[in-house]
Design a protein around this motif. Structure first.
Motif, short mmCIF file in Angstrom:
data_model
loop_
_atom_site.label_atom_id
_atom_site.label_comp_id
_atom_site.label_asym_id
_atom_site.label_seq_id
_atom_site.Cartn_x
_atom_site.Cartn_y
_atom_site.Cartn_z
N GLU A 123 -3.56 -5.95 1.18
CA GLU A 123 -4.37 -6.47 1.95
C GLU A 123 -4.42 -7.57 3.22
OE1 GLU A 123 -7.87 -6.58 1.63
OE2 GLU A 123 -7.22 -5.00 -0.06
N ALA A 124 -3.12 -8.52 2.93
CA ALA A 124 -2.35 -9.02 3.51
C ALA A 124 -2.28 -8.37 5.27
CB ALA A 124 -0.91 -9.48 3.02
N LYS A 125 -1.71 -6.53 4.64
CA LYS A 125 -0.80 -6.41 5.96
C LYS A 125 -2.11 -5.89 6.67
CE LYS A 125 0.20 -1.80 7.30
NZ LYS A 125 1.73 -0.58 6.61
N LYS A 126 -3.36 -5.87 6.56
CA LYS A 126 -4.84 -5.58 6.80
C LYS A 126 -4.40 -6.43 7.84
CE LYS A 126 -6.56 -2.16 4.06
NZ LYS A 126 -8.13 -1.95 2.44
N LYS A 127 -4.95 -7.65 7.21
CA LYS A 127 -4.99 -9.76 8.50
C LYS A 127 -4.41 -9.48 9.03
CE LYS A 127 -8.14 -11.23 4.03
NZ LYS A 127 -8.41 -11.69 3.53
N GLY A 128 -2.90 -9.24 9.41
CA GLY A 128 -1.60 -9.20 10.07
C GLY A 128 -0.64 -10.13 9.46
N ILE A 129 -0.88 -10.55 8.22
CA ILE A 129 -0.55 -11.45 6.97
C ILE A 129 1.27 -10.71 6.95
CG2 ILE A 129 0.06 -13.07 4.89
CD1 ILE A 129 -3.02 -13.11 5.50
N ILE A 130 2.04 -11.14 7.59
CA ILE A 130 3.49 -11.09 7.30
C ILE A 130 4.65 -12.31 6.45
CG2 ILE A 130 5.94 -10.51 8.52
CD1 ILE A 130 4.52 -9.62 10.99
N ILE A 131 4.39 -11.92 5.41
CA ILE A 131 5.24 -12.25 4.55
C ILE A 131 6.86 -12.00 4.23
CG2 ILE A 131 5.80 -12.77 1.48
CD1 ILE A 131 2.65 -12.11 1.30
N ASN A 132 8.15 -12.90 3.62
CA ASN A 132 8.98 -13.06 4.08
C ASN A 132 9.55 -13.51 2.60
OD1 ASN A 132 12.38 -12.58 3.96
ND2 ASN A 132 12.50 -13.35 6.23
N GLU A 133 9.56 -12.44 1.44
CA GLU A 133 10.04 -12.70 0.39
C GLU A 133 11.27 -13.01 0.11
OE1 GLU A 133 11.03 -7.88 0.22
OE2 GLU A 133 9.45 -9.52 1.68
N VAL A 144 11.47 -13.12 -6.26
CA VAL A 144 9.73 -12.83 -5.29
C VAL A 144 9.51 -11.66 -5.04
CG1 VAL A 144 8.71 -13.68 -3.78
CG2 VAL A 144 10.06 -15.32 -5.05
N ILE A 145 8.86 -10.74 -5.96
CA ILE A 145 8.73 -10.01 -5.27
C ILE A 145 6.98 -8.63 -4.82
CG2 ILE A 145 8.69 -6.85 -6.48
CD1 ILE A 145 10.13 -8.68 -8.36
N LYS A 146 7.26 -8.70 -3.73
CA LYS A 146 5.89 -8.29 -3.20
C LYS A 146 5.21 -6.82 -3.81
CE LYS A 146 6.67 -7.81 1.06
NZ LYS A 146 7.52 -7.97 2.60
N ILE A 147 4.23 -6.82 -4.38
CA ILE A 147 3.31 -5.69 -4.75
C ILE A 147 2.28 -5.67 -4.27
CG2 ILE A 147 5.12 -6.53 -7.45
CD1 ILE A 147 2.16 -6.83 -8.87
N SER A 148 2.05 -4.32 -4.94
CA SER A 148 0.10 -3.60 -5.65
C SER A 148 0.29 -3.09 -6.53
CB SER A 148 -0.28 -3.21 -3.76
OG SER A 148 -1.61 -2.74 -3.75
N ALA A 149 -0.63 -3.83 -6.95
CA ALA A 149 -0.47 -3.28 -8.94
C ALA A 149 -2.01 -2.25 -8.78
CB ALA A 149 -0.88 -4.61 -9.46
#
Length: 239
Positions: A123-133, A144-149
């Motif tokens: 969902e973040a990717k669709k909104k153009g949100i970039i997260i540097n874990e 810190v781990i990025k997931i899509s449950a």
């Protein structure tokens, strides 16, 4: 840790961050629900195995804080404080990380065995949100781990991180909020007193913060459980 011992994990997070989806992904059909002793709050409890280790995971009530302003907050807080999970996973919504971090910081004041899961990265990717874990990991001092449950993205990395933390291959240094000089001075006075009362049972700094905030409920609960020997308030006894 003895690999034959069941390892306890708590799953914490704000409402609607996908916490229960992650719980279902990890446990499948190996789960059931029951009431926390003496409360109307329902906890989901499940199990899974990974690399020869058995895990029990508890899906705590969704809360925005652990300040015991509601029954849900009290149950989530008391579980982390008194049941002492081996790991607490805090699930954040990738689209509203700043708001979600309040709970994560509170959890890290209680325990250093924390993993941050940033869910809904699709969902973040669709909104153009970039997260540097990696930057977040450096700042927060915990994995810190990025997931899509929902799509099972990042689950293997999460399981591997859990395993490495349990086996002692990951050490954490959780970020601690520094308060005003006045508060920090009062903490210096209170912490030694709290240490004498609770020792290693509860973080003396966190307990001192709660008392400075006017919340004496956690200390009262601790003393009550101490007197009862905790025999009647264990979560594994919920029905």
């Amino acid at each position: 840790m003895n690999q034959k011992q069941t390892i306890k994990i708590a799953l914490a997070g704000n409402p609607n961050v996908g916490k229960s989806t992650l719980f279902n992904t990890l446990t499948g059909l190996k789960q059931h629900t029951g009431n926390w002793p003496g409360k109307t709050v329902i906890l989901a409890k499940g199990s899974f195995s990974y690399k020869g280790k058995d895990y029990t995971i508890y899906d705590l009530p969704g809360t925005y804080s652990l300040l015991s302003n509601s029954t849900d907050e009290e149950v989530a807080r008391d579980f982390i404080v008194f049941e002492k999970p081996d790991i607490t996973i805090v699930v954040l919504d990738a689209t509203t990380i700043e708001r979600n971090l309040n709970l994560a910081l509170q959890v890290m004041e209680i325990t250093d065995q924390v993993i941050i899961c940033i869910n809904l990265i699709d969902e973040a990717k669709k909104k153009g949100i970039i997260i540097n874990e990696n930057v977040m990991m450096d700042k927060l001092g915990v994995p810190v781990i990025k997931i899509s449950a929902r799509n099972k993205v990042g689950i293997n990395l999460l399981l591997d991180t859990i395993d490495r933390m349990i086996t002692g291959n990951i050490s954490t240094t959780p970020y601690q909020i520094k308060y005003s000089n006045e508060v920090e001075e009062k903490l210096k006075q209170l912490i030694p007193k709290m240490d004498k009362i609770v020792g290693d049972d509860i973080s003396p700094r966190w307990l001192a913060l709660r008392l400075l905030d006017g919340d004496e409920s956690i200390l009262k609960t601790y003393m009550r459980r101490k007197q009862m020997g905790e025999g009647e308030e264990k979560s594994d006894g919920y029905k």
